[in-house]
Enzyme design. Structure first.
Site: not given
Length: 122
Positions: A21, A100
């Site tokens: 990420e 997200k």
């Protein structure tokens, strides 16, 4: 109390706990609601009597696309903190919903999000 809503702003950032990420990044969506008084801007039609939402967008973009955080909670908190500080004369409260869309979780779901409200009216 009146509100200005900036809905579903989309940015690319490097927030997350996993190395992938932080390295690859991902999309984030934010909806920000500003508690304010729109009566004067509504009657005068003058931009300086309201909150310029282009400026709010730029604040959100600089935070989401800026310094990486592990948690989206921290990103949302920073957005709220900056908005309340920068627009302190016009914004009494702020609600930040940070989404997200594609977290690294196996399974079927729409997204994950946090929803925080901060302000001087609380």
């Amino acid at each position: 109390m009146d509100y200005i809503h900036l809905n579903e702003m989309e940015f690319y950032g490097y927030h997350g706990v996993l190395q992938e990420e932080m390295k690859l990044g991902q999309r984030f969506r934010a909806t920000v609601s500003l508690a304010t008084d729109l009566s004067e801007s509504g009657t005068t039609d003058e931009l300086d009597k309201t909150v310029n939402y282009a400026d709010v967008f730029n604040v959100c973009r600089s935070i989401v696309e800026g310094e990486p955080f592990k948690l989206i909670e921290a990103v949302a908190e920073r957005i709220a903190e900056y908005i309340l500080d920068i627009f302190k004369d016009k914004v009494f409260g702020v609600r930040v919903v940070l989404i997200k869309p594609d977290p690294p979780i196996h399974g079927h779901y729409g997204s994950v999000s946090v929803d925080i409200t901060r302000g001087r009216f609380m």
